[in-house]
Design an enzyme around this catalytic site. Structure first.
Site, short mmCIF file in Angstrom:
data_model
loop_
_atom_site.label_atom_id
_atom_site.label_comp_id
_atom_site.label_asym_id
_atom_site.label_seq_id
_atom_site.Cartn_x
_atom_site.Cartn_y
_atom_site.Cartn_z
N HIS A 1 0.85 -1.19 0.00
CA HIS A 1 0.00 0.00 0.00
C HIS A 1 0.88 1.24 0.00
O HIS A 1 1.94 1.23 0.63
CB HIS A 1 -0.92 0.01 1.23
N ASP B 1 -7.87 -5.70 0.25
CA ASP B 1 -8.38 -6.54 -0.83
C ASP B 1 -7.92 -7.98 -0.73
O ASP B 1 -8.34 -8.83 -1.51
CB ASP B 1 -7.97 -5.96 -2.19
N1 CMC Z 1 4.30 -7.51 -4.77
C1 CMC Z 1 5.65 -7.47 -4.96
N2 CMC Z 1 6.39 -6.34 -4.84
C2 CMC Z 1 5.73 -5.21 -4.54
C3 CMC Z 1 4.34 -5.18 -4.33
C4 CMC Z 1 3.64 -6.39 -4.46
N3 CMC Z 1 2.30 -6.41 -4.28
N4 CMC Z 1 3.94 -3.91 -4.05
C5 CMC Z 1 5.07 -3.17 -4.08
N5 CMC Z 1 6.14 -3.96 -4.36
C6 CMC Z 1 7.55 -3.51 -4.43
C7 CMC Z 1 7.81 -2.75 -5.72
O1 CMC Z 1 8.28 -3.61 -6.74
C8 CMC Z 1 8.84 -1.76 -5.27
O2 CMC Z 1 10.09 -2.42 -5.24
P1 CMC Z 1 11.46 -1.59 -5.57
O3 CMC Z 1 11.57 -0.55 -4.50
O4 CMC Z 1 12.53 -2.63 -5.49
O5 CMC Z 1 11.27 -1.00 -6.93
C9 CMC Z 1 8.47 -1.43 -3.83
O6 CMC Z 1 7.75 -2.59 -3.36
C10 CMC Z 1 7.59 -0.19 -3.68
O7 CMC Z 1 6.48 -0.33 -4.57
P2 CMC Z 1 5.82 0.88 -5.35
O8 CMC Z 1 5.08 0.35 -6.54
O9 CMC Z 1 6.85 1.93 -5.60
O10 CMC Z 1 4.82 1.41 -4.25
P3 CMC Z 1 3.54 2.29 -4.50
O11 CMC Z 1 3.27 2.97 -3.25
O12 CMC Z 1 3.71 3.11 -5.74
O13 CMC Z 1 2.41 1.19 -4.86
C11 CMC Z 1 0.63 -0.34 -4.67
C12 CMC Z 1 1.44 0.76 -3.97
C13 CMC Z 1 -0.61 -0.68 -3.83
C14 CMC Z 1 0.16 0.14 -6.05
C15 CMC Z 1 1.52 -1.61 -4.82
O14 CMC Z 1 1.92 -2.07 -3.55
C16 CMC Z 1 0.83 -2.71 -5.61
O15 CMC Z 1 0.87 -2.71 -6.84
N6 CMC Z 1 0.16 -3.69 -4.90
C17 CMC Z 1 -0.61 -4.72 -5.54
C18 CMC Z 1 -1.96 -4.17 -5.97
C19 CMC Z 1 -2.91 -4.00 -4.79
O16 CMC Z 1 -3.07 -4.88 -3.96
N7 CMC Z 1 -3.58 -2.84 -4.76
C20 CMC Z 1 -4.61 -2.55 -3.75
C21 CMC Z 1 -4.25 -1.41 -2.86
S1 CMC Z 1 -5.33 -1.33 -1.43
C22 CMC Z 1 -6.90 -1.01 -2.07
C23 CMC Z 1 -6.99 0.30 -2.75
O17 CMC Z 1 -6.59 1.30 -2.19
O18 CMC Z 1 -7.50 0.34 -3.86
#
Ligand code: CMC
Length: 431
Positions: free
Chosen positions: A308, A366
């Site tokens: 998140h 989720d």
């Molecule tokens: N699985 C594997 N690696 C992950 C994941 C994951 N679910 N989420 C983040 N990472 C890694 C990512 O690869 C990155 O690694 P690095 O620093 O080495 O590049 C690091 O963690 C930070 O990730 P980010 O994408 O820069 O973080 P963000 O804050 O931009 O993204 C997020 C947050 C929710 C989009 C992401 O965690 C994600 O894609 N999660 C899976 C989708 C999901 O479950 N979304 C629902 C969110 S809660 C409900 C809602 O609010 O809608």
């Protein structure tokens, strides 16, 4: 930062600029850069808004380090346990918990607005039967502006109030109709004697040919899912609603924009993607393979329902949702649900893995919601539509707050331009 903590100092090309600091009731201080471009001729750069507050708000507060979510100051755990969705809607919309009379009046107003203009049935019939419910939701909610002209003037507080109640009331009807349409069953009209969650379940699962008794266990679980998703401060879809509304567009069109944003797998689409992932994993022995893929930088696969932007400890909604999943499956007598077993073991293995610990990745809301929705009988394609029903009150509350703000300005981000510099047009024969 300047010592007095009322301003921050920026030194740029030998010039000093004082930037005011604003202190919130909760959360980190905010450096006010609104005059920065006018004074110093520079922009700030923050793609994804990772460090930028886009508005002030009194509705919802999240402390991502503590895993805390408050609506108008009340913790989500207390609201999920002691309150119910329409009371939380009232709280989000009006700022205080209602008295018994206020709640009765609000519930009555919502209940009396659940029907859709009959002409809208023809709009549904224009879609293909295999249309995803979210595609129908985006279209139908946008189209409400063509049906409810008397509540589209955003400058009129009364019209804003009517539009708010209409949207909270009609969203379950629209989602249920989208579902019925895709499975080829007749639309089921709302029933005023039922509560919000029971009415939704009935509109989804009843058929005209027999009586339908709402299961109180499922109704309570449905209400809790609505409550846990009701608002989440300035997330992507809420920010979309705010940006769309900042131009003065009508509320139905703006909520349709929010639904479109919610659809993506990084946001509301994660509940569907998560359940599909759990099913694909299938058995606990395959979990290590998927954890390895999630950690592999050359593989785009992510653990859906994990991570998140704001929560870096745990998502308090996920804790309640996990309890709910256990309760619902237990009460329904489902004690060997393979998807739940895979989810629990996946959570355990991921939390033990240094990759997820170091990046502070935890199950989000989720991760478990899909398991409950599946047990209730919903297809995965409905999961995000149900999220949209729940989040409507959050979008509406934030929209109302923004429109009533005397500081309202059209949202218009700046950019760091890295394209071609000025050049002369070349005639086609000389290219
Ligand atoms: N699985 C594997 N690696 C992950 C994941 C994951 N679910 N989420 C983040 N990472 C890694 C990512 O690869 C990155 O690694 P690095 O620093 O080495 O590049 C690091 O963690 C930070 O990730 P980010 O994408 O820069 O973080 P963000 O804050 O931009 O993204 C997020 C947050 C929710 C989009 C992401 O965690 C994600 O894609 N999660 C899976 C989708 C999901 O479950 N979304 C629902 C969110 S809660 C409900 C809602 O609010 O809608």
């Amino acid at each position: 930062m300047a010592d007095d903590k009322t301003s921050a100092k920026l030194i740029l090309n030998g010039e000093e600029y004082d930037l005011p600091i604003q202190s919130p009731t909760l959360g980190p201080d905010v450096i006010d850069i609104r005059k920065l471009y006018g004074q110093a001729g520079v922009f700030t750069y923050d793609p994804g808004f990772t460090s930028t507050a886009s508005c002030d708000s009194t509705i919802t507060f999240i402390d991502g380090e503590k895993g805390e979510l408050l609506h108008r100051g009340y913790p989500i755990e207390q609201l999920a346990e002691k309150s119910h969705y329409l009371e939380v809607c009232y709280l989000l919309l009006y700022g205080e918990l209602p008295s018994a009379a206020q709640l009765e009046d609000f519930e009555d107003r919502v209940t009396k607005h659940t029907m859709l203009h009959e002409q809208l049935h023809f709009l549904f019939r224009g879609f293909r039967r295999d249309a995803p419910p979210m595609a129908i939701m985006v279209g139908v909610v946008g189209a409400l502006s063509a049906f409810y002209h008397d509540s589209t003037d955003v400058n009129d507080p009364w019209q804003r109030e009517v539009a708010s109640v209409r949207m909270i009331a009609k969203m379950p009807t629209i989602a249920a109709m989208a579902y019925k349409y895709t499975i080829g069953q007749p639309f089921i009209y709302p029933r005023n004697e039922l509560d919000y969650a029971s009415n939704f379940l009935r509109m989804c699962f009843a058929v005209p040919s027999e009586d339908y008794e709402v299961n109180p266990i499922l109704s309570r679980a449905m209400d809790r899912i609505f409550t846990l998703h009701a608002d989440h401060e300035q997330n992507a879809s809420t920010s979309t609603v705010r940006l769309a509304s900042s131009s003065g567009a009508n509320p139905f069109a703006c909520i349709a924009a929010g639904i479109a944003c919610l659809w993506g797998p990084a946001h509301g689409g994660a509940n569907q993607a998560c359940l599909e992932m759990l099913r694909e994993i299938g058995t606990v022995d395959r979990i290590p393979e998927y954890i390895a893929r999630a950690k592999d930088k050359n593989d785009p696969f992510r653990l859906m329902g994990f991570g998140h932007r704001v929560y870096k400890n745990f998502d308090p909604r996920a804790t309640v949702m996990k309890q709910s999943a256990d309760e619902v499956l237990d009460l329904m007598g489902i004690d060997d649900n393979p998807t739940l077993q895979v989810a629990k073991e996946l959570e355990r293995q991921a939390l033990d893995d240094p990759y997820f610990a170091e990046k502070k990745l935890f199950p989000n809301v989720d991760f478990y919601s899909g398991i409950i929705l599946e047990a209730m009988g919903f297809p995965t394609s409905m999961f995000t539509a149900i999220f949209a029903v729940s989040r409507t009150v959050g979008w509406i509350s934030q929209w109302k707050e923004m429109i009533a703000d005397p500081q309202l300005k059209i949202g218009r981000p700046r950019q760091l331009y890295v394209g071609a510099s000025l050049r002369d047009y070349v005639d086609i024969e000389n290219r």
